[in-house]
Design a protein around this motif. Structure first.
Motif, PDB file in Angstrom:
ATOM      1  N   ARG A  35       0.867  -1.198   0.000  1.00  0.00           N
ATOM      2  CA  ARG A  35       0.000   0.000   0.000  1.00  0.00           C
ATOM      3  C   ARG A  35       0.896   1.237   0.000  1.00  0.00           C
ATOM      4  O   ARG A  35       1.501   1.564   1.015  1.00  0.00           O
ATOM      5  CB  ARG A  35      -0.918  -0.035   1.214  1.00  0.00           C
ATOM      6  N   THR A  92     -12.986  -3.293  -1.638  1.00  0.00           N
ATOM      7  CA  THR A  92     -13.508  -2.821  -0.355  1.00  0.00           C
ATOM      8  C   THR A  92     -15.017  -2.652  -0.444  1.00  0.00           C
ATOM      9  O   THR A  92     -15.510  -1.986  -1.360  1.00  0.00           O
ATOM     10  CB  THR A  92     -12.912  -1.444  -0.009  1.00  0.00           C
ATOM     11  N   ARG A 100     -18.744  -2.293   2.263  1.00  0.00           N
ATOM     12  CA  ARG A 100     -19.168  -1.950   3.628  1.00  0.00           C
ATOM     13  C   ARG A 100     -20.282  -2.845   4.148  1.00  0.00           C
ATOM     14  O   ARG A 100     -20.628  -2.795   5.311  1.00  0.00           O
ATOM     15  CB  ARG A 100     -19.628  -0.487   3.667  1.00  0.00           C
ATOM     16  N   GLY A 131     -14.629  -3.246   6.346  1.00  0.00           N
ATOM     17  CA  GLY A 131     -14.233  -2.525   7.540  1.00  0.00           C
ATOM     18  C   GLY A 131     -14.946  -1.184   7.621  1.00  0.00           C
ATOM     19  O   GLY A 131     -15.821  -0.898   6.802  1.00  0.00           O
ATOM     20  N   PRO A 132     -14.583  -0.369   8.600  1.00  0.00           N
ATOM     21  CA  PRO A 132     -13.610  -0.684   9.629  1.00  0.00           C
ATOM     22  C   PRO A 132     -14.233  -1.563  10.727  1.00  0.00           C
ATOM     23  O   PRO A 132     -15.319  -1.271  11.215  1.00  0.00           O
ATOM     24  CB  PRO A 132     -13.234   0.697  10.186  1.00  0.00           C
ATOM     25  N   THR A 176      -9.620   3.017  13.856  1.00  0.00           N
ATOM     26  CA  THR A 176      -8.242   2.983  13.382  1.00  0.00           C
ATOM     27  C   THR A 176      -7.722   4.403  13.202  1.00  0.00           C
ATOM     28  O   THR A 176      -8.493   5.294  12.834  1.00  0.00           O
ATOM     29  CB  THR A 176      -8.127   2.223  12.046  1.00  0.00           C
ATOM     30  N   THR A 205      -4.943   4.717  11.261  1.00  0.00           N
ATOM     31  CA  THR A 205      -4.124   4.587  10.044  1.00  0.00           C
ATOM     32  C   THR A 205      -4.776   5.301   8.866  1.00  0.00           C
ATOM     33  O   THR A 205      -4.094   5.826   7.996  1.00  0.00           O
ATOM     34  CB  THR A 205      -3.889   3.094   9.729  1.00  0.00           C
ATOM     35  N   LYS A 206      -6.104   5.328   8.851  1.00  0.00           N
ATOM     36  CA  LYS A 206      -6.814   5.964   7.735  1.00  0.00           C
ATOM     37  C   LYS A 206      -8.119   6.561   8.253  1.00  0.00           C
ATOM     38  O   LYS A 206      -8.772   5.951   9.104  1.00  0.00           O
ATOM     39  CB  LYS A 206      -7.107   4.897   6.656  1.00  0.00           C
ATOM     40  N   VAL A 225     -11.526   6.640   7.667  1.00  0.00           N
ATOM     41  CA  VAL A 225     -12.425   5.817   6.847  1.00  0.00           C
ATOM     42  C   VAL A 225     -13.834   6.431   6.868  1.00  0.00           C
ATOM     43  O   VAL A 225     -14.381   6.662   7.944  1.00  0.00           O
ATOM     44  CB  VAL A 225     -12.483   4.360   7.375  1.00  0.00           C
ATOM     45  N   ILE A 257     -10.855  -5.594   8.130  1.00  0.00           N
ATOM     46  CA  ILE A 257      -9.771  -4.611   8.235  1.00  0.00           C
ATOM     47  C   ILE A 257     -10.200  -3.458   9.134  1.00  0.00           C
ATOM     48  O   ILE A 257     -11.384  -3.137   9.217  1.00  0.00           O
ATOM     49  CB  ILE A 257      -9.352  -4.082   6.839  1.00  0.00           C
ATOM     50  N   GLY A 258      -9.215  -2.858   9.813  1.00  0.00           N
ATOM     51  CA  GLY A 258      -9.458  -1.673  10.626  1.00  0.00           C
ATOM     52  C   GLY A 258      -9.340  -1.983  12.101  1.00  0.00           C
ATOM     53  O   GLY A 258     -10.224  -2.617  12.672  1.00  0.00           O
ATOM     54  N   GLY A 259      -8.219  -1.561  12.697  1.00  0.00           N
ATOM     55  CA  GLY A 259      -8.022  -1.745  14.133  1.00  0.00           C
ATOM     56  C   GLY A 259      -7.784  -3.180  14.547  1.00  0.00           C
ATOM     57  O   GLY A 259      -7.924  -3.518  15.722  1.00  0.00           O
ATOM     58  N   VAL A 307      -4.023  -6.448   8.683  1.00  0.00           N
ATOM     59  CA  VAL A 307      -3.354  -5.769   9.790  1.00  0.00           C
ATOM     60  C   VAL A 307      -2.308  -4.813   9.214  1.00  0.00           C
ATOM     61  O   VAL A 307      -1.474  -5.231   8.406  1.00  0.00           O
ATOM     62  CB  VAL A 307      -2.658  -6.790  10.714  1.00  0.00           C
ATOM     63  N   VAL A 308      -2.359  -3.557   9.663  1.00  0.00           N
ATOM     64  CA  VAL A 308      -1.341  -2.595   9.254  1.00  0.00           C
ATOM     65  C   VAL A 308      -0.479  -2.236  10.472  1.00  0.00           C
ATOM     66  O   VAL A 308       0.613  -2.773  10.667  1.00  0.00           O
ATOM     67  CB  VAL A 308      -1.951  -1.314   8.630  1.00  0.00           C
ATOM     68  N   SER A 309      -0.983  -1.315  11.307  1.00  0.00           N
ATOM     69  CA  SER A 309      -0.121  -0.734  12.343  1.00  0.00           C
ATOM     70  C   SER A 309       0.288  -1.722  13.425  1.00  0.00           C
ATOM     71  O   SER A 309       1.404  -1.636  13.952  1.00  0.00           O
ATOM     72  CB  SER A 309      -0.805   0.487  12.967  1.00  0.00           C
TER      73      SER A 309
HETATM   74  C1  3NM Z   1      -6.573   1.022   4.784  1.00  0.00           C
HETATM   75  C2  3NM Z   1      -7.765   0.800   5.625  1.00  0.00           C
HETATM   76  N1  3NM Z   1      -9.007   0.622   5.096  1.00  0.00           N
HETATM   77  C3  3NM Z   1      -9.930   0.469   6.035  1.00  0.00           C
HETATM   78  C4  3NM Z   1     -11.362   0.288   5.743  1.00  0.00           C
HETATM   79  O1  3NM Z   1     -12.148   0.094   6.677  1.00  0.00           O
HETATM   80  O2  3NM Z   1     -11.692   0.339   4.572  1.00  0.00           O
HETATM   81  S1  3NM Z   1      -9.307   0.531   7.599  1.00  0.00           S
HETATM   82  C5  3NM Z   1      -7.752   0.766   6.998  1.00  0.00           C
HETATM   83  C6  3NM Z   1      -6.537   0.950   7.862  1.00  0.00           C
HETATM   84  C7  3NM Z   1      -6.273  -0.238   8.752  1.00  0.00           C
HETATM   85  O3  3NM Z   1      -5.111   0.036   9.470  1.00  0.00           O
HETATM   86  P1  3NM Z   1      -4.854  -0.565  10.908  1.00  0.00           P
HETATM   87  O4  3NM Z   1      -4.677  -2.026  10.775  1.00  0.00           O
HETATM   88  O5  3NM Z   1      -3.568   0.117  11.342  1.00  0.00           O
HETATM   89  O6  3NM Z   1      -6.002  -0.164  11.777  1.00  0.00           O
END
Ligand code: 3NM
Ligand SMILES: Cc1ncc(COP(=O)(O)OP(=O)(O)O)c(N)n1
Ligand code: MG
Length: 218
Positions: free
Chosen positions: A45, A114, A116, A135-136, A140, A142-143, A145, A169-171, A190-192
């Motif tokens: 990414r 992606t 919802r 997600g989320p 989060t 990181t973004k 959303v 995805i997300g948190g 998982v990102v952060s």
């Molecule tokens: C890139 C991204 N997209 C999301 C969505 O919900 O669409 S949440 C997200 C970031 C997730 O990062 P982390 O694992 O650090 O919370």
């Protein structure tokens, strides 16, 4: 003419090699650590990397993933996915539509989208997607959303109604990945939690163990 079979998306943790989190570490170094921990899916990414550097990073990370037997997906960029011979792409609302990504990539690569909710998942199937990112799941940083937090209940509802494998995805991190897995998701992105860990490789190992323990029927 024979078309090579489309790769399967391995279940379990789905790790993002991201240039916005821990920005001072090169993407190749991040990928090496994720793969050293046994990552089987890596999404590259790149939101801040200039395009020529991004192409170079994509080629290097895809090559690393292929040597490790991992699946590598490019976030957003169908052009970079093709040029780097990635296994596929992940696209969202601000990217090429999934249907067009599928046309460009052909039948031999993965397309993730992606969505919802369950309706979005059904539309993604129609458009030719292989899996959906949902997600989320949790809050989060990181973004930003533009959608409400689903929570575990909301995620489980989408999993039940989705005709495609779901990647939450997300948190998502070590403290909650087992409960995410218990909703029946195919994967947990998982990102952060991984990239900000003291030892990235060890964190990936721990995430995989916790996902496996939380899995429905596992
Ligand atoms: C890139 C991204 N997209 C999301 C969505 O919900 O669409 S949440 C997200 C970031 C997730 O990062 P982390 O694992 O650090 O919370
Ligand atoms: C597995 C997975 N799910 C969702 C996303 C988010 O994609 P998108 O909505 O296109 O947002 P950006 O990541 O491009 O900011 C994802 N990347 N991966
Ligand atoms: Mg995107």
């Amino acid at each position: 003419m024979n078309v090579p079979p489309r790769p399967l998306l391995p279940p379990g943790p789905y790790l993002l090699c991201d240039d916005t989190v821990l920005p001072d570490m090169p993407l190749v170094a991040k990928a090496e650590r994720l793969l050293a921990g046994g990552a089987r899916v890596v999404q590259l990414r790149m939101k801040r990397t200039p395009i020529r550097e991004a192409l170079e990073a994509a080629r290097a990370v895809v090559a690393l993933c292929r040597s490790a037997g991992a699946v590598c997906l490019l976030n957003d960029r169908v052009d970079l996915a093709l040029l780097s011979d990635a296994h596929g792409v992940h696209v969202g609302d601000e990217d090429l539509p999934a249907r067009d990504a599928r046309v460009l990539l052909g039948p031999g690569r993965l397309v993730g989208v992606t969505v919802r909710d369950e309706l979005g998942a059904r539309e993604a199937l129609e458009a030719g997607a292989d899996y959906v990112g949902v997600g989320p799941v949790f809050g989060t940083t990181t973004k930003a959303v533009p959608a409400p937090v689903l929570g575990l209940e909301g995620l489980a509802r989408v999993v039940r109604g989705s005709p495609l494998p779901v990647v939450g995805i997300g948190g998502v991190g070590l403290s909650n990945v087992a409960s995410v897995a218990a909703t029946g998701v195919h994967g947990a992105a998982v990102v952060s939690d991984a990239l900000l860990a003291q030892d990235i490789a060890e964190r990936v190992r721990l995430l995989a163990g916790a996902f496996e323990r939380g899995r429905v029927g596992g």
